[in-house]
Each structure stands twice: as structure tokens, then as C-alpha cells.
Write a protein that holds these residues in place. Structure first.
Motif, PDB file in Angstrom:
ATOM      1  N   MET A   1       0.850  -1.196   0.000  1.00 32.36           N
ATOM      2  CA  MET A   1       0.000   0.000   0.000  1.00 32.36           C
ATOM      3  C   MET A   1       0.885   1.245   0.000  1.00 32.36           C
ATOM      4  N   SER A   2       0.644   2.148  -0.913  1.00 33.33           N
ATOM      5  CA  SER A   2       1.413   3.392  -0.982  1.00 33.33           C
ATOM      6  C   SER A   2       0.952   4.355   0.103  1.00 33.33           C
ATOM      7  N   SER A   3       1.891   5.175   0.587  1.00 30.12           N
ATOM      8  CA  SER A   3       1.521   6.157   1.594  1.00 30.12           C
ATOM      9  C   SER A   3       0.721   7.292   0.952  1.00 30.12           C
ATOM     10  N   ILE A   4      -0.105   7.938   1.770  1.00 29.43           N
ATOM     11  CA  ILE A   4      -0.908   9.054   1.276  1.00 29.43           C
ATOM     12  C   ILE A   4      -0.004  10.172   0.766  1.00 29.43           C
ATOM     13  N   LEU A   5       1.094  10.423   1.489  1.00 38.37           N
ATOM     14  CA  LEU A   5       2.010  11.484   1.078  1.00 38.37           C
ATOM     15  C   LEU A   5       2.579  11.215  -0.309  1.00 38.37           C
ATOM     16  N   ASP A   6       2.979   9.959  -0.579  1.00 36.53           N
ATOM     17  CA  ASP A   6       3.522   9.624  -1.900  1.00 36.53           C
ATOM     18  C   ASP A   6       2.491   9.903  -2.989  1.00 36.53           C
ATOM     19  N   LEU A   7       1.235   9.522  -2.718  1.00 35.80           N
ATOM     20  CA  LEU A   7       0.168   9.745  -3.700  1.00 35.80           C
ATOM     21  C   LEU A   7      -0.082  11.228  -3.908  1.00 35.80           C
ATOM     22  N   GLU A   8      -0.034  12.009  -2.825  1.00 42.65           N
ATOM     23  CA  GLU A   8      -0.271  13.448  -2.945  1.00 42.65           C
ATOM     24  C   GLU A   8       0.852  14.126  -3.733  1.00 42.65           C
ATOM     25  N   VAL A   9       2.078  13.677  -3.529  1.00 44.51           N
ATOM     26  CA  VAL A   9       3.191  14.233  -4.305  1.00 44.51           C
ATOM     27  C   VAL A   9       2.973  13.953  -5.794  1.00 44.51           C
ATOM     28  N   PHE A  10       2.539  12.749  -6.118  1.00 41.95           N
ATOM     29  CA  PHE A  10       2.290  12.385  -7.517  1.00 41.95           C
ATOM     30  C   PHE A  10       1.199  13.270  -8.129  1.00 41.95           C
ATOM     31  N   VAL A  11       0.084  13.435  -7.420  1.00 39.45           N
ATOM     32  CA  VAL A  11      -1.022  14.233  -7.943  1.00 39.45           C
ATOM     33  C   VAL A  11      -0.609  15.690  -8.101  1.00 39.45           C
ATOM     34  N   ARG A  12       0.046  16.253  -7.108  1.00 42.03           N
ATOM     35  CA  ARG A  12       0.467  17.659  -7.186  1.00 42.03           C
ATOM     36  C   ARG A  12       1.453  17.863  -8.331  1.00 42.03           C
ATOM     37  N   THR A  13       2.368  16.913  -8.513  1.00 42.61           N
ATOM     38  CA  THR A  13       3.351  17.043  -9.590  1.00 42.61           C
ATOM     39  C   THR A  13       2.662  16.983 -10.953  1.00 42.61           C
ATOM     40  N   ALA A  14       1.709  16.062 -11.067  1.00 48.95           N
ATOM     41  CA  ALA A  14       0.969  15.952 -12.337  1.00 48.95           C
ATOM     42  C   ALA A  14       0.170  17.218 -12.609  1.00 48.95           C
ATOM     43  N   ASP A  15      -0.406  17.816 -11.584  1.00 48.20           N
ATOM     44  CA  ASP A  15      -1.233  19.010 -11.762  1.00 48.20           C
ATOM     45  C   ASP A  15      -0.400  20.245 -12.105  1.00 48.20           C
ATOM     46  N   THR A  16       0.771  20.363 -11.491  1.00 48.70           N
ATOM     47  CA  THR A  16       1.594  21.568 -11.677  1.00 48.70           C
ATOM     48  C   THR A  16       2.649  21.413 -12.759  1.00 48.70           C
ATOM     49  N   GLY A  17       2.973  20.151 -13.075  1.00 44.37           N
ATOM     50  CA  GLY A  17       4.032  19.913 -14.042  1.00 44.37           C
ATOM     51  C   GLY A  17       5.415  20.185 -13.498  1.00 44.37           C
ATOM     52  N   SER A  18       5.497  20.320 -12.162  1.00 41.76           N
ATOM     53  CA  SER A  18       6.780  20.660 -11.546  1.00 41.76           C
ATOM     54  C   SER A  18       6.889  19.982 -10.190  1.00 41.76           C
ATOM     55  N   LEU A  19       7.969  19.238  -9.974  1.00 40.43           N
ATOM     56  CA  LEU A  19       8.202  18.599  -8.682  1.00 40.43           C
ATOM     57  C   LEU A  19       8.479  19.637  -7.596  1.00 40.43           C
ATOM     58  N   SER A  20       9.172  20.709  -7.969  1.00 38.13           N
ATOM     59  CA  SER A  20       9.462  21.771  -7.000  1.00 38.13           C
ATOM     60  C   SER A  20       8.181  22.460  -6.545  1.00 38.13           C
ATOM     61  N   ALA A  21       7.282  22.737  -7.484  1.00 36.99           N
ATOM     62  CA  ALA A  21       6.009  23.371  -7.132  1.00 36.99           C
ATOM     63  C   ALA A  21       5.174  22.442  -6.257  1.00 36.99           C
ATOM     64  N   ALA A  22       5.184  21.145  -6.567  1.00 39.64           N
ATOM     65  CA  ALA A  22       4.451  20.181  -5.740  1.00 39.64           C
ATOM     66  C   ALA A  22       5.008  20.157  -4.323  1.00 39.64           C
ATOM     67  N   ALA A  23       6.338  20.197  -4.215  1.00 37.47           N
ATOM     68  CA  ALA A  23       6.971  20.194  -2.896  1.00 37.47           C
ATOM     69  C   ALA A  23       6.560  21.417  -2.087  1.00 37.47           C
ATOM     70  N   ARG A  24       6.579  22.584  -2.733  1.00 41.56           N
ATOM     71  CA  ARG A  24       6.177  23.808  -2.032  1.00 41.56           C
ATOM     72  C   ARG A  24       4.731  23.727  -1.560  1.00 41.56           C
ATOM     73  N   GLY A  25       3.862  23.216  -2.406  1.00 40.32           N
ATOM     74  CA  GLY A  25       2.452  23.130  -2.060  1.00 40.32           C
ATOM     75  C   GLY A  25       2.173  22.198  -0.906  1.00 40.32           C
ATOM     76  N   LEU A  26       3.037  21.206  -0.712  1.00 39.95           N
ATOM     77  CA  LEU A  26       2.849  20.236   0.365  1.00 39.95           C
ATOM     78  C   LEU A  26       3.740  20.521   1.573  1.00 39.95           C
ATOM     79  N   GLY A  27       4.516  21.598   1.495  1.00 39.57           N
ATOM     80  CA  GLY A  27       5.386  21.939   2.606  1.00 39.57           C
ATOM     81  C   GLY A  27       6.580  21.017   2.740  1.00 39.57           C
TER      82      GLY A  27
END
Length: 300
Positions: free
Chosen positions: A1-27
Motif C-alpha cells: 500500500m502506498s503512503s498518502i504522502l507519496d500519492l499526494e506528491v504524484f497528484v500535485r506534480t501531475a497538476d503543476t508539471g513541476s516537482l518543486s512546485a508540488a513540494a512547495r504546495g505540500l510543505g
């Protein structure tokens, strides 16, 4: 089972197109977000995002998986809200790491009180003076002394103005004398502490704008804070401990606080979490409980 955080990083990265932006959005730090994404891809055995130095895009497998992840996260969110509304009290598992000395001699008793107030809480306590890796070990939160070194963690302050204190038993002081200035400590037996392979051999004290750093030596060295305290109680030398560790011994006269005109090194006491999403209601209640207990203890 994947962690919720891992899934949220994936969704945020897909939405923003940027791993850095996803990281900022999730703190998170970019490094922590990258680890989470790699962990998810490794578990699935597929590449979800095609990455280059200039761009990032979903693979075909990633595009299909994204829809399922969105549904799963939405269902989890709805379920959590329903539980909060229906809950008659705190419940669930608290996985807590704590320093060996303070954990065994103080926190353990406090957790008995906390459990009595919240009988549906399940507790898991790990005692270790090495900092638990909150991203990899089976703990959710950790009690830690000292200035946080990992900026990717969330620090909930419990005793932010807490400091270390030099102390010794009345018997040791009767035999060897009481130091009046920090530099006199270099002539005494120091009960030294080793953490993650580093020996604490420089003790720091401040008085107004004056800082004194003392190089100490001694025949006693341990990586366990409780052992150092026991050596101090046994009259083997002077310890430089977190005040919370020894305040009960000082109040009872078993140890004597030294150099009270000087302030020891800052040792803020915090409850550490790997991510703001893991600051659940039970973590918040435990945090307030520990703040109150520490405030009472430090006022003795």
C-alpha cells in the motif's frame, strides 16, 4: 500500500508539471518530494512521469493511474470528515519516539495519564537517544531536544525556551568543590554524552553578551542519557543535561544545579512530525497535553 504522502506528491506534480512546485504546495523540500515519487514508482514497478532537465510529463501508465489516485484521495478525505463528525472521542494509534532518559522517567508516566483521559487511543512508544527517521521508521511523531536540523520536518514547540544545565551530586561537590565559573569545569570530571558517534566535549554557557565554551574531559562516556544522569547521581562527576531530565532530581536535592548565573546551551523541546498532514487531532491534543505538563514541571 502506498503512503498518502507519496500519492499526494504524484497528484500535485501531475497538476503543476513541476516537482518543486508540488513540494512547495505540500510543505516539503524538493529532495523529500523526489524521494516520495521514486518510492511510489519503485513500489508500482512503473515510471509514472517522464522527466528531463527541462520538462516533466505523465507517461501513459501515469495518466491511467492518476484518475484512480484522485478517486482514492477523495474517498479518504470524505471518510476522515465522517469519522471526525461521528467520533465521541480521540481514537487511533500514536506511534511516538522519545529520548531514553526523559522518556523512561517522565514521559512514560505522562502517557499513562493521557491514556486514562483518552481510553480509545493506542500507544506505541520507542525509546532511543538516536533520532528516529520519521520517513522510514514505524513512528509518526518524535520528542526531541535541541534546535531542529531537518527543515523538512514540522516542529511543534513544547518548551521552546528550554536550556541545558550543569549539575552534580552534593557528595561529588563536597569532595571536589563547586565550580563558580564555566572555565573551572575543565578541572572537573565531566560525564560526557555521545550522540550518533559525536562526543559532547564542548560545553557552552552564556551570560548577557558573553559566551564561554569549555573543553571538558573525564573518564565516563555513554550514548545513553539515562546512564549519564545515573553517573551524576552516583557522584562520579558533573553532567550537562537538559533541565527537564534532571529537574526532579534538583528539586529533591539529589543533584545541585551549577553556574546558575550562566545560561546553558539552548535545548528547545519539540514534538516532530514528518508532514503537516500528519498533525492529526490526536497529535494536536497530545501536543497541548505535553505543553501543559512541561510547563508545570519547569515551574517547580
Amino acid at each position: 500500500m502506498s503512503s498518502i504522502l507519496d500519492l499526494e506528491v504524484f497528484v500535485r506534480t501531475a497538476d503543476t508539471g513541476s516537482l518543486s512546485a508540488a513540494a512547495r504546495g505540500l510543505g516539503l523540500t524538493p529532495a523529500a518530494a523526489s524521494i516520495a515519487l521514486k518510492r511510489l514508482e519503485t513500489r508500482l514497478g512503473i515510471r509514472l512521469l517522464a522527466r528531463s532537465t527541462r520538462s516533466m510529463r505523465l507517461t501513459e501508465e501515469g495518466r491511467r493511474y492518476l484518475d484512480s489516485v484522485r478517486v482514492a484521495l477523495s474517498a479518504l478525505s470524505e471518510g476522515e470528515q465522517a469519522l471526525k463528525q461521528q467520533s465521541q472521542g480521540l481514537s487511533g494509534l500514536l506511534q511516538l519516539a522519545a529520548p531514553s532518559d526523559f522518556g523512561r522517567n517522565v514521559v512514560l508516566g505522562w502517557l499513562d495519564e493521557f491514556k486514562a483521559e483518552h481510553p480509545n487511543i493506542r500507544l506505541q512508544l520507542m525509546l532511543n537517544d538516536s533520532n528516529a527517521d520519521l520517513f522510514r521508521e514505524t513512528v509518526d511523531i518524535a520528542l526531541r531536544f535541541g534546535v531542529p536540523q531537518d527543515s523538512s520536518l514540522v516542529a511543534l514547540p513544547i518548551a521552546p525556551d528550554h536550556h541545558r544545565v550543569a549539575c552534580a551530586s552534593p557528595d561529588y561537590l563536597a569532595r571536589h568543590g563547586t565550580p563558580r565559573e564555566p572555565m573551572e569545569l575543565s578541572r572537573h570530571s565531566a560525564l560526557r554524552y555521545m550522540r550518533q558517534g559525536q562526543v559532547s566535549k564542548t560545553w557552552r554557557f552564556r551570560q548577557a553578551d558573553q559566551l564561554q565554551e569549555v573543553e571538558v574531559t573525564g573518564d565516563f562516556l555513554s550514548n545513553d542519557g539515562e546512564i549519564v544522569r545515573r553517573w551524576a547521581l552516583g557522584g562520579h562527576g558533573i553532567a550537562y543535561k537538559a533541565r527537564l531530565d534532571v529537574i526532579g532530581d534538583i528539586a529533591a536535592g539529589r543533584l545541585v544545579a551549577l553556574l546558575e548565573d550562566w545560561q546553558g546551551e539552548p535545548a528547545p523541546f519539540n514534538l516532530m512530525c514528518p508532514h503537516r498532514l500528519q498533525v492529526s487531532e490526536r497529535v494536536k491534543v497530545l501536543h497541548r497535553f505535553l505543553q501543559q505538563r512541561c510547563q508545570t514541571l519547569l515551574s517547580t
